[in-house]
Motif scaffolding. Structure first.
Motif, PDB file in Angstrom:
ATOM      1  N   LEU A 116       0.854  -1.185   0.000  1.00 45.81           N
ATOM      2  CA  LEU A 116       0.000   0.000   0.000  1.00 45.81           C
ATOM      3  C   LEU A 116       0.887   1.232   0.000  1.00 45.81           C
ATOM      4  N   VAL A 117       0.594   2.175  -0.893  1.00 47.60           N
ATOM      5  CA  VAL A 117       1.359   3.421  -0.979  1.00 47.60           C
ATOM      6  C   VAL A 117       0.382   4.589  -0.979  1.00 47.60           C
ATOM      7  N   PHE A 118       0.658   5.575  -0.120  1.00 47.07           N
ATOM      8  CA  PHE A 118      -0.092   6.825  -0.126  1.00 47.07           C
ATOM      9  C   PHE A 118       0.790   7.903  -0.725  1.00 47.07           C
ATOM     10  N   LEU A 119       0.293   8.554  -1.773  1.00 50.90           N
ATOM     11  CA  LEU A 119       0.990   9.669  -2.425  1.00 50.90           C
ATOM     12  C   LEU A 119       0.130  10.906  -2.252  1.00 50.90           C
ATOM     13  N   ASP A 120       0.606  11.853  -1.477  1.00 49.39           N
ATOM     14  CA  ASP A 120      -0.157  13.075  -1.230  1.00 49.39           C
ATOM     15  C   ASP A 120       0.781  14.282  -1.304  1.00 49.39           C
ATOM     16  N   PRO A 121       1.376  14.509  -2.497  1.00 48.45           N
ATOM     17  CA  PRO A 121       2.303  15.637  -2.612  1.00 48.45           C
ATOM     18  C   PRO A 121       1.556  16.965  -2.590  1.00 48.45           C
ATOM     19  N   PRO A 122       2.278  18.061  -2.318  1.00 52.03           N
ATOM     20  CA  PRO A 122       1.634  19.377  -2.451  1.00 52.03           C
ATOM     21  C   PRO A 122       0.991  19.476  -3.836  1.00 52.03           C
ATOM     22  N   TYR A 123      -0.203  20.036  -3.891  1.00 53.62           N
ATOM     23  CA  TYR A 123      -0.948  20.069  -5.151  1.00 53.62           C
ATOM     24  C   TYR A 123      -0.183  20.759  -6.279  1.00 53.62           C
ATOM     25  N   LYS A 124       0.657  21.741  -5.939  1.00 54.22           N
ATOM     26  CA  LYS A 124       1.377  22.465  -6.997  1.00 54.22           C
ATOM     27  C   LYS A 124       2.458  21.604  -7.658  1.00 54.22           C
ATOM     28  N   LEU A 125       2.926  20.565  -6.969  1.00 58.27           N
ATOM     29  CA  LEU A 125       3.901  19.657  -7.569  1.00 58.27           C
ATOM     30  C   LEU A 125       3.154  18.680  -8.472  1.00 58.27           C
ATOM     31  N   LYS A 126       3.550  18.597  -9.687  1.00 59.42           N
ATOM     32  CA  LYS A 126       2.913  17.670 -10.637  1.00 59.42           C
ATOM     33  C   LYS A 126       3.872  16.496 -10.864  1.00 59.42           C
ATOM     34  N   VAL A 127       3.995  15.619  -9.848  1.00 55.74           N
ATOM     35  CA  VAL A 127       5.016  14.569  -9.855  1.00 55.74           C
ATOM     36  C   VAL A 127       4.445  13.148  -9.757  1.00 55.74           C
ATOM     37  N   ILE A 128       3.146  12.999  -9.891  1.00 57.56           N
ATOM     38  CA  ILE A 128       2.525  11.684  -9.691  1.00 57.56           C
ATOM     39  C   ILE A 128       3.063  10.654 -10.676  1.00 57.56           C
ATOM     40  N   VAL A 129       3.061  10.975 -11.970  1.00 57.39           N
ATOM     41  CA  VAL A 129       3.529  10.032 -12.991  1.00 57.39           C
ATOM     42  C   VAL A 129       4.987   9.666 -12.730  1.00 57.39           C
ATOM     43  N   GLU A 130       5.793  10.669 -12.462  1.00 59.21           N
ATOM     44  CA  GLU A 130       7.221  10.453 -12.193  1.00 59.21           C
ATOM     45  C   GLU A 130       7.430   9.546 -10.979  1.00 59.21           C
ATOM     46  N   ASN A 144       0.645  -6.747  -6.326  1.00 60.94           N
ATOM     47  CA  ASN A 144      -0.389  -6.648  -5.291  1.00 60.94           C
ATOM     48  C   ASN A 144      -0.486  -5.269  -4.652  1.00 60.94           C
ATOM     49  N   THR A 145       0.280  -4.314  -5.158  1.00 56.13           N
ATOM     50  CA  THR A 145       0.315  -2.990  -4.545  1.00 56.13           C
ATOM     51  C   THR A 145      -0.879  -2.143  -4.962  1.00 56.13           C
ATOM     52  N   THR A 146      -1.441  -1.445  -3.988  1.00 51.85           N
ATOM     53  CA  THR A 146      -2.460  -0.431  -4.237  1.00 51.85           C
ATOM     54  C   THR A 146      -1.804   0.922  -3.985  1.00 51.85           C
ATOM     55  N   ILE A 147      -1.956   1.841  -4.951  1.00 46.46           N
ATOM     56  CA  ILE A 147      -1.421   3.193  -4.805  1.00 46.46           C
ATOM     57  C   ILE A 147      -2.589   4.157  -4.698  1.00 46.46           C
ATOM     58  N   VAL A 148      -2.617   4.926  -3.612  1.00 50.66           N
ATOM     59  CA  VAL A 148      -3.675   5.892  -3.363  1.00 50.66           C
ATOM     60  C   VAL A 148      -3.080   7.284  -3.543  1.00 50.66           C
ATOM     61  N   VAL A 149      -3.616   8.026  -4.508  1.00 51.99           N
ATOM     62  CA  VAL A 149      -3.118   9.368  -4.795  1.00 51.99           C
ATOM     63  C   VAL A 149      -4.162  10.384  -4.364  1.00 51.99           C
ATOM     64  N   GLU A 150      -3.754  11.330  -3.529  1.00 52.17           N
ATOM     65  CA  GLU A 150      -4.630  12.433  -3.159  1.00 52.17           C
ATOM     66  C   GLU A 150      -4.125  13.647  -3.932  1.00 52.17           C
ATOM     67  N   HIS A 151      -5.036  14.309  -4.644  1.00 51.21           N
ATOM     68  CA  HIS A 151      -4.597  15.414  -5.513  1.00 51.21           C
ATOM     69  C   HIS A 151      -5.713  16.437  -5.681  1.00 51.21           C
ATOM     70  N   ASP A 152      -5.372  17.535  -6.358  1.00 55.83           N
ATOM     71  CA  ASP A 152      -6.318  18.596  -6.649  1.00 55.83           C
ATOM     72  C   ASP A 152      -7.416  18.033  -7.550  1.00 55.83           C
ATOM     73  N   ALA A 153      -8.664  18.308  -7.212  1.00 55.15           N
ATOM     74  CA  ALA A 153      -9.785  17.794  -7.991  1.00 55.15           C
ATOM     75  C   ALA A 153      -9.772  18.308  -9.432  1.00 55.15           C
ATOM     76  N   LYS A 154      -9.089  19.430  -9.685  1.00 57.36           N
ATOM     77  CA  LYS A 154      -8.991  19.963 -11.057  1.00 57.36           C
ATOM     78  C   LYS A 154      -8.075  19.113 -11.930  1.00 57.36           C
ATOM     79  N   ASP A 155      -7.188  18.353 -11.308  1.00 59.61           N
ATOM     80  CA  ASP A 155      -6.223  17.551 -12.065  1.00 59.61           C
ATOM     81  C   ASP A 155      -6.848  16.239 -12.519  1.00 59.61           C
ATOM     82  N   VAL A 156      -6.646  15.921 -13.781  1.00 58.03           N
ATOM     83  CA  VAL A 156      -7.085  14.644 -14.328  1.00 58.03           C
ATOM     84  C   VAL A 156      -5.834  13.801 -14.532  1.00 58.03           C
ATOM     85  N   LEU A 157      -5.735  12.718 -13.792  1.00 61.71           N
ATOM     86  CA  LEU A 157      -4.551  11.863 -13.869  1.00 61.71           C
ATOM     87  C   LEU A 157      -4.700  10.838 -14.989  1.00 61.71           C
ATOM     88  N   GLU A 158      -3.572  10.338 -15.458  1.00 59.24           N
ATOM     89  CA  GLU A 158      -3.543   9.351 -16.530  1.00 59.24           C
ATOM     90  C   GLU A 158      -4.277   8.077 -16.109  1.00 59.24           C
TER      91      GLU A 158
END
Length: 186
Positions: A116-130, A144-158
């Motif tokens: 399990l991985v939680f990714l919650d970077p500052p919203y201004k950083l656009k580093v999720i893909v990287e 078996n890994t689940t990645i949970v990304v918390e991000h700005d609702a305006k951002d559409v992730l891949e």
């Protein structure tokens, strides 16, 4: 803020002093765990950009064996240490003050893998893909890994990042949560 469920249920968590962090609200935290759990049968969790440590602490309380907390801010590290102590989970945690990219390399050298991985970077950083690509390249995540990304609702992730496919997205005001799991070959 508090621990919502599990062995540390009801324990209060301290916020990081100042305005440099954006703690996950109890409402969003509860929604995340209803999407991915709600309880776990062991495993390791990585809380990257940990802030208060609230997500990793919740995962420990709900049955994860061990957590690694990463943040670059000293105030956050001090807060995570306090919150782990308050939740009675300090013995199940490692805390490192470093940036995310360096942390991923160090974890790879130690051959650590996370379920399990939680990714919650500052919203201004656009580093999720990287970051997800780096986790995959360093083999700290697996099928078996689940990645949970918390991000700005305006951002559409891949939809797909490396071997990971978006499973679900939910919006909560200005915050969105996107869940990734390993792609399954057709």
């Amino acid at each position: 803020m508090r621990v919502i469920s599990g062995t540390a249920k009801g324990r209060s968590l301290r916020a990081v002093p100042g305005i440099s962090t954006r703690p996950t609200t109890d409402k969003v935290k509860e929604a995340i765990f209803s999407m991915i759990g709600p309880y776990f049968d062991g495993g390791q969790v990585l809380d990257l950009f940990a802030g208060t440590g609230g997500l990793g602490i919740e995962a420990l309380s709900r049955g994860m064996d061990k957590a690694v907390f990463i943040d670059i801010e000293k105030k956050s590290i001090d807060t995570i240490q306090h919150n782990l102590q308050a939740a009675g989970l300090k013995d199940q945690a490692e805390i490192y003050r470093t940036d995310a990219a360096r942390a991923l390399k160090a974890l790879a050298k130690r051959q650590q893998q996370f379920q399990l991985v939680f990714l919650d970077p500052p919203y201004k950083l656009k580093v999720i893909v990287e970051l997800i690509s780096s986790m995959e390249a360093h083999t700290i995540v697996d099928a078996n890994t689940t990645i949970v990304v918390e991000h700005d609702a305006k951002d559409v992730l891949e939809d797909v990042i490396g071997g990971f496919r978006q499973q679900r997205r939910a919006d909560y005001g200005d915050t969105a949560v996107t869940i990734y799991k390993q792609s399954v070959d057709e």
